[in-house]
Motif scaffolding. Structure first.
Motif, mmCIF file in Angstrom:
data_model
loop_
_atom_site.group_PDB
_atom_site.id
_atom_site.type_symbol
_atom_site.label_atom_id
_atom_site.label_comp_id
_atom_site.label_asym_id
_atom_site.label_seq_id
_atom_site.Cartn_x
_atom_site.Cartn_y
_atom_site.Cartn_z
ATOM 1 N N LEU A 4 49.899 37.088 35.897
ATOM 2 C CA LEU A 4 48.956 36.124 36.137
ATOM 3 C C LEU A 4 47.599 36.884 36.702
ATOM 4 N N VAL A 5 47.860 37.752 37.493
ATOM 5 C CA VAL A 5 46.557 38.546 38.147
ATOM 6 C C VAL A 5 45.950 39.451 37.034
ATOM 7 N N ARG A 6 46.827 39.907 36.117
ATOM 8 C CA ARG A 6 46.292 40.871 35.009
ATOM 9 C C ARG A 6 45.476 39.953 34.169
ATOM 10 N N VAL A 7 45.967 38.718 33.917
ATOM 11 C CA VAL A 7 45.160 38.064 32.919
ATOM 12 C C VAL A 7 43.850 37.303 33.745
ATOM 13 N N HIS A 8 43.885 37.037 34.787
ATOM 14 C CA HIS A 8 42.725 36.678 35.429
ATOM 15 C C HIS A 8 41.846 37.896 35.549
ATOM 16 N N GLN A 9 42.329 38.935 35.690
ATOM 17 C CA GLN A 9 41.569 40.280 35.810
ATOM 18 C C GLN A 9 40.661 40.494 34.430
ATOM 19 N N TRP A 10 41.675 40.386 33.462
ATOM 20 C CA TRP A 10 41.044 40.551 32.085
ATOM 21 C C TRP A 10 39.824 39.421 31.948
ATOM 22 N N GLU A 11 40.149 38.090 32.295
ATOM 23 C CA GLU A 11 39.145 37.032 32.066
ATOM 24 C C GLU A 11 37.912 37.505 33.007
ATOM 25 N N LEU A 12 37.949 37.982 34.274
ATOM 26 C CA LEU A 12 36.940 38.364 34.837
ATOM 27 C C LEU A 12 36.121 39.479 34.234
ATOM 28 N N ASP A 13 36.874 40.469 33.791
ATOM 29 C CA ASP A 13 35.949 41.520 33.065
ATOM 30 C C ASP A 13 35.329 41.217 31.910
ATOM 31 N N GLU A 14 36.046 40.186 31.041
ATOM 32 C CA GLU A 14 35.165 39.745 30.116
ATOM 33 C C GLU A 14 33.953 38.824 30.530
ATOM 34 N N LYS A 15 34.080 38.036 31.435
ATOM 35 C CA LYS A 15 32.965 37.460 31.717
ATOM 36 C C LYS A 15 31.865 38.554 32.518
ATOM 37 N N ARG A 16 32.412 39.328 33.168
ATOM 38 C CA ARG A 16 31.496 40.300 33.717
ATOM 39 C C ARG A 16 30.347 41.007 32.420
ATOM 40 N N GLN A 17 31.275 41.523 31.495
ATOM 41 C CA GLN A 17 30.671 42.065 30.216
ATOM 42 C C GLN A 17 29.930 41.065 29.555
ATOM 43 N N LYS A 18 30.240 39.872 29.360
ATOM 44 C CA LYS A 18 29.189 38.991 28.649
ATOM 45 C C LYS A 18 27.909 39.015 29.596
#
Length: 138
Positions: A4-18
């Motif tokens: 869950l931490v990895r999934v949320h970290q990935w989502e955060l990274d994607e949003k930061r990139q956007k």
């Protein structure tokens, strides 16, 4: 929990990139406005010195005005999108922190359980040694 931490970290990274992409686009639009303004000033000087250029300048000025307006409209829309994206990043970051905290608490509980089991095993060994010594003395 780690997944869950990895999934949320990935989502955060994607949003930061956007968000970063949108901010870069806004910077590009700002540079485009500056370039248009500089070109307009240069054309104004040319029109002042040449009667042929002066005749065409009003059409050029109208085109520049329309282009500036389109860019400014795009910048306003993009700024609103950036504000929304920043809010998404903030919310995603808070969600990630919740999962990281839960994971950390889970790890501490597991370490405490392991330490308690180890201590119980050592206590049992110590108690058995004590019993043997007492049995030999008796």
């Amino acid at each position: 929990m780690n997944s869950l931490v990895r999934v949320h970290q990935w989502e955060l990274d994607e949003k930061r990139q956007k968000l970063a992409d949108m901010e870069r686009l806004l910077e590009k639009l700002e540079k485009d406005l500056l370039t248009i303004d500089q070109a307009f000033e240069a054309e104004k000087l040319i029109a002042a010195s040449s009667p042929e250029a002066a005749a065409a300048f009003p059409n050029y000025a109208d085109a520049v005005k329309q282009r500036r307006q389109r860019i400014q409209d795009s910048m306003q829309i993009l700024s609103a999108s950036i504000d929304s994206a920043r809010e998404e990043v903030r919310a995603s970051f808070q969600e990630l922190k919740k999962y990281q905290t839960a994971e950390s608490n889970e790890l501490r509980r597991e370490q405490a359980k392991r330490a308690k089991r180890e201590q119980q095993a050592l206590d049992e060994v110590g108690l058995n040694l004590y019993r043997r010594r007492m049995a030999r003395r008796a």
